[in-house]
Design a protein around this motif. Structure first.
Motif, PDB file in Angstrom:
ATOM      1  N   TYR A   1       0.817  -1.251   0.256  1.00  0.00           N
ATOM      2  CA  TYR A   1       0.009   0.085  -0.042  1.00  0.00           C
ATOM      3  C   TYR A   1       0.872   1.455   0.117  1.00  0.00           C
ATOM      4  O   TYR A   1       0.562   2.243  -0.566  1.00  0.00           O
ATOM      5  CB  TYR A   1      -0.782  -0.153   1.204  1.00  0.00           C
ATOM      6  CG  TYR A   1      -2.013  -1.130   0.891  1.00  0.00           C
ATOM      7  CD1 TYR A   1      -2.475  -1.305  -0.280  1.00  0.00           C
ATOM      8  CD2 TYR A   1      -2.898  -1.487   2.090  1.00  0.00           C
ATOM      9  CE1 TYR A   1      -3.527  -2.448  -0.362  1.00  0.00           C
ATOM     10  CE2 TYR A   1      -3.908  -2.324   1.953  1.00  0.00           C
ATOM     11  CZ  TYR A   1      -4.342  -2.918   0.937  1.00  0.00           C
ATOM     12  OH  TYR A   1      -5.365  -3.716   0.558  1.00  0.00           O
TER      13      TYR A   1
ATOM     14  N   ASN B   1      -7.189   6.032   8.081  1.00  0.00           N
ATOM     15  CA  ASN B   1      -8.499   5.566   8.125  1.00  0.00           C
ATOM     16  C   ASN B   1      -9.007   5.749   9.354  1.00  0.00           C
ATOM     17  O   ASN B   1     -10.205   5.344   9.880  1.00  0.00           O
ATOM     18  CB  ASN B   1      -8.858   4.279   7.401  1.00  0.00           C
ATOM     19  CG  ASN B   1     -10.357   3.926   7.102  1.00  0.00           C
ATOM     20  OD1 ASN B   1     -10.758   4.752   6.733  1.00  0.00           O
ATOM     21  ND2 ASN B   1     -10.761   2.674   7.430  1.00  0.00           N
TER      22      ASN B   1
ATOM     23  N   SER C   1     -10.154   9.311   4.452  1.00  0.00           N
ATOM     24  CA  SER C   1     -10.755   7.991   4.018  1.00  0.00           C
ATOM     25  C   SER C   1     -10.615   8.081   2.565  1.00  0.00           C
ATOM     26  O   SER C   1     -10.734   7.075   1.831  1.00  0.00           O
ATOM     27  CB  SER C   1     -11.986   7.986   4.446  1.00  0.00           C
ATOM     28  OG  SER C   1     -12.836   9.089   3.821  1.00  0.00           O
ATOM     29  N   LYS C   2     -10.562   9.162   1.681  1.00  0.00           N
ATOM     30  CA  LYS C   2     -10.484   9.124   0.190  1.00  0.00           C
ATOM     31  C   LYS C   2      -9.250   8.756  -0.171  1.00  0.00           C
ATOM     32  O   LYS C   2      -8.900   7.465  -1.008  1.00  0.00           O
ATOM     33  CB  LYS C   2     -10.501  10.676  -0.505  1.00  0.00           C
ATOM     34  CG  LYS C   2     -10.548  10.681  -1.768  1.00  0.00           C
ATOM     35  CD  LYS C   2     -10.593  12.006  -2.509  1.00  0.00           C
ATOM     36  CE  LYS C   2     -10.261  11.811  -3.957  1.00  0.00           C
ATOM     37  NZ  LYS C   2     -10.534  13.188  -4.384  1.00  0.00           N
ATOM     38  N   TYR C   3      -8.115   8.913   0.550  1.00  0.00           N
ATOM     39  CA  TYR C   3      -6.782   8.450   0.275  1.00  0.00           C
ATOM     40  C   TYR C   3      -6.837   6.975   0.549  1.00  0.00           C
ATOM     41  O   TYR C   3      -6.210   6.154  -0.351  1.00  0.00           O
ATOM     42  CB  TYR C   3      -5.943   9.384   1.273  1.00  0.00           C
ATOM     43  CG  TYR C   3      -4.251   8.609   1.398  1.00  0.00           C
ATOM     44  CD1 TYR C   3      -3.457   8.650   0.251  1.00  0.00           C
ATOM     45  CD2 TYR C   3      -4.132   7.713   2.417  1.00  0.00           C
ATOM     46  CE1 TYR C   3      -2.330   8.004   0.615  1.00  0.00           C
ATOM     47  CE2 TYR C   3      -2.844   7.361   2.432  1.00  0.00           C
ATOM     48  CZ  TYR C   3      -1.954   7.618   1.622  1.00  0.00           C
ATOM     49  OH  TYR C   3      -0.723   6.802   1.793  1.00  0.00           O
ATOM     50  N   THR C   4      -7.271   6.471   1.841  1.00  0.00           N
ATOM     51  CA  THR C   4      -7.323   5.075   1.996  1.00  0.00           C
ATOM     52  C   THR C   4      -8.043   4.145   1.004  1.00  0.00           C
ATOM     53  O   THR C   4      -7.642   3.174   0.590  1.00  0.00           O
ATOM     54  CB  THR C   4      -8.088   4.790   3.328  1.00  0.00           C
ATOM     55  OG1 THR C   4      -7.675   5.815   4.248  1.00  0.00           O
ATOM     56  CG2 THR C   4      -8.005   3.463   3.770  1.00  0.00           C
ATOM     57  N   MET C   5      -8.988   4.739   0.686  1.00  0.00           N
ATOM     58  CA  MET C   5     -10.102   3.868  -0.317  1.00  0.00           C
ATOM     59  C   MET C   5      -9.212   4.021  -1.898  1.00  0.00           C
ATOM     60  O   MET C   5      -9.316   3.078  -2.426  1.00  0.00           O
ATOM     61  CB  MET C   5     -11.457   4.546  -0.346  1.00  0.00           C
ATOM     62  CG  MET C   5     -12.275   4.277   0.898  1.00  0.00           C
ATOM     63  SD  MET C   5     -12.224   2.563   1.216  1.00  0.00           S
ATOM     64  CE  MET C   5     -11.271   2.345   2.567  1.00  0.00           C
ATOM     65  N   THR C   6      -8.774   5.095  -2.081  1.00  0.00           N
ATOM     66  CA  THR C   6      -8.123   5.264  -3.518  1.00  0.00           C
ATOM     67  C   THR C   6      -7.006   4.253  -3.495  1.00  0.00           C
ATOM     68  O   THR C   6      -6.862   3.478  -4.502  1.00  0.00           O
ATOM     69  CB  THR C   6      -7.630   6.718  -3.697  1.00  0.00           C
ATOM     70  OG1 THR C   6      -8.715   7.561  -3.676  1.00  0.00           O
ATOM     71  CG2 THR C   6      -6.523   6.605  -5.136  1.00  0.00           C
TER      72      THR C   6
ATOM     73  N   THR D   1      -6.533   1.323  -1.428  1.00  0.00           N
ATOM     74  CA  THR D   1      -7.191  -0.061  -1.515  1.00  0.00           C
ATOM     75  C   THR D   1      -7.803  -0.726  -2.830  1.00  0.00           C
ATOM     76  O   THR D   1      -7.465  -1.775  -3.067  1.00  0.00           O
ATOM     77  CB  THR D   1      -8.012  -0.088  -0.325  1.00  0.00           C
ATOM     78  OG1 THR D   1      -7.519   0.494   1.085  1.00  0.00           O
ATOM     79  CG2 THR D   1      -8.834  -1.548   0.064  1.00  0.00           C
ATOM     80  N   ILE D   2      -8.598   0.190  -3.264  1.00  0.00           N
ATOM     81  CA  ILE D   2      -9.367  -0.343  -4.403  1.00  0.00           C
ATOM     82  C   ILE D   2      -8.445  -0.302  -5.493  1.00  0.00           C
ATOM     83  O   ILE D   2      -8.571  -1.410  -6.332  1.00  0.00           O
ATOM     84  CB  ILE D   2     -10.507   0.792  -4.661  1.00  0.00           C
ATOM     85  CG1 ILE D   2     -11.430   0.838  -3.586  1.00  0.00           C
ATOM     86  CG2 ILE D   2     -11.253   0.624  -5.948  1.00  0.00           C
ATOM     87  CD1 ILE D   2     -12.474   1.893  -3.693  1.00  0.00           C
TER      88      ILE D   2
ATOM     89  N   GLN E   1      -6.404  -3.376  -5.311  1.00  0.00           N
ATOM     90  CA  GLN E   1      -7.379  -4.635  -5.523  1.00  0.00           C
ATOM     91  C   GLN E   1      -7.513  -4.905  -7.114  1.00  0.00           C
ATOM     92  O   GLN E   1      -7.204  -6.085  -7.628  1.00  0.00           O
ATOM     93  CB  GLN E   1      -8.452  -4.521  -4.771  1.00  0.00           C
ATOM     94  CG  GLN E   1      -8.413  -4.850  -3.208  1.00  0.00           C
ATOM     95  CD  GLN E   1      -8.132  -6.380  -3.168  1.00  0.00           C
ATOM     96  OE1 GLN E   1      -8.902  -7.236  -2.743  1.00  0.00           O
ATOM     97  NE2 GLN E   1      -6.620  -6.477  -2.549  1.00  0.00           N
TER      98      GLN E   1
ATOM     99  N   THR F   1      -4.802  -9.702  -0.456  1.00  0.00           N
ATOM    100  CA  THR F   1      -4.796  -8.221  -0.823  1.00  0.00           C
ATOM    101  C   THR F   1      -3.473  -7.751  -1.316  1.00  0.00           C
ATOM    102  O   THR F   1      -3.379  -6.846  -2.136  1.00  0.00           O
ATOM    103  CB  THR F   1      -5.139  -7.469   0.522  1.00  0.00           C
ATOM    104  OG1 THR F   1      -3.964  -7.956   1.602  1.00  0.00           O
ATOM    105  CG2 THR F   1      -6.372  -7.801   1.010  1.00  0.00           C
TER     106      THR F   1
END
Length: 211
Positions: free
Chosen positions: A1, A55, A64-69, A71-72, A75, A98
Motif C-alpha cells: 500500500y 482511516n 478516507s478518500k486516500y485510504t480507499m483510493t 485499497t481499491i 485490488q 490483498t
C-alpha cells in the motif's frame, strides 16, 4: 500500500504532495536495512502504520478518500495480474489475497509466467517478490503452512508460533504439533507427550480489576 501511494502520487489532501516525498524517503531508508532487522521492522511499521492511520478519524493523517483510493486500486491491479496469469493454459490459481497471489503451473510454462509478471511490473511501476514452494498446507487464504524449495517454512495466521513479545503466546504446542505432523508425519499425540518446553503449554488470560 505505501508503494501504491508513492508511485501514483496519492496523498492525504490536507497534507499536500510533499507527503509522497517524505513517505518515499522512509521507504528508501527501510530498504537500506536487511529484512528481519529491528531497523527494517521499525520503518515498515512507520510506513504501514501511517497508511492505517489514514482511516482513523482521530489521526492527523485521516483522509478516507486516500485510504480507499489506494485499497481499491491495489485490488484492481492485483486482479489484473491474476486475470492475465489465468490465461496461461494449465496454470492453477491457488489463492489470492490483498497483496499477492499463489499459482501452480508446469515447469515448462515458467517463461510465460515471468513474461506476464514483467509486463505487470512495467505497467504498474510496482515490484513483485516471489518464492517457490515445494508444498503448502492451506486452511484458507490467511492461514497456511508453506515449505519453500530451500526448506524454509512460512507460517501464516493460526499456524504461526514465532510471535512478537506482545502477542498471545497461549498453547503454542498446538501450532508446533500441527506443523510437525504436516511436514514430518509425526502423530500429534506423540509430539505433545514428548514435547519438553513447559511454556508452550501455558495459557494467558486477562483478569478484570474486580476479580
Amino acid at each position: 500500500y505505501p508503494s501504491l501511494g508513492i508511485i501514483n502520487r496519492v496523498y492525504p489532501e490536507h497534507l499536500g504532495e510533499v507527503f509522497c516525498d517524505l513517505y518515499a524517503d522512509i521507504k528508501k531508508q527501510r530498504l537500506s536495512y536487511p529484512k528481519g532487522t529491528p531497523e527494517n521492522k521499525m520503518l515498515k511499521l512507520s510506513l504501514n502504520g501511517s497508511y492505517g492511520d489514514s482511516n482513523n478519524p482521530y489521526s492527523p493523517l485521516y483522509d478516507s478518500k486516500y485510504t480507499m483510493t489506494i485499497t481499491i486500486n491495489g485490488q484492481l491491479l492485483l486482479c489484473m495480474l491474476a486475470e492475465h496469469l489465468m490465461k496461461i493454459p494449465d496454470l492453477q490459481m491457488i489463492q489470492i489475497n490483498t497483496d499477492g497471489v499463489t499459482v501452480k503451473y508446469p515447469r515448462h510454462l515458467e517463461g510465460y509466467v515471468t513474461d506476464v509478471c514483467d509486463w505487470w511490473q512495467k505497467y504498474t511501476m510496482l515490484d513483485l517478490e516471489d518464492v517457490d514452494y515445494s508444498r503448502m498446507f492451506i486452511r484458507d487464504v490467511n492461514n497456511y503452512v508453506a515449505e519453500s524449495v530451500d526448506k524454509k517454512v512460512k507460517r501464516k495466521g493460526t499456524y504461526e508460533y514465532k510471535l512478537e513479545w506482545n502477542k498471545n503466546h497461549s498453547s503454542l504446542v498446538v501450532q508446533k504439533a500441527v506443523e510437525t505432523a504436516l511436514l514430518h508425519g509425526t502423530p500429534v499425540e506423540t509430539f505433545i507427550y514428548e514435547h519438553q518446553n513447559v511454556m508452550d503449554f501455558m495459557l494467558r488470560t486477562k483478569v478484570p480489576r474486580s476479580s
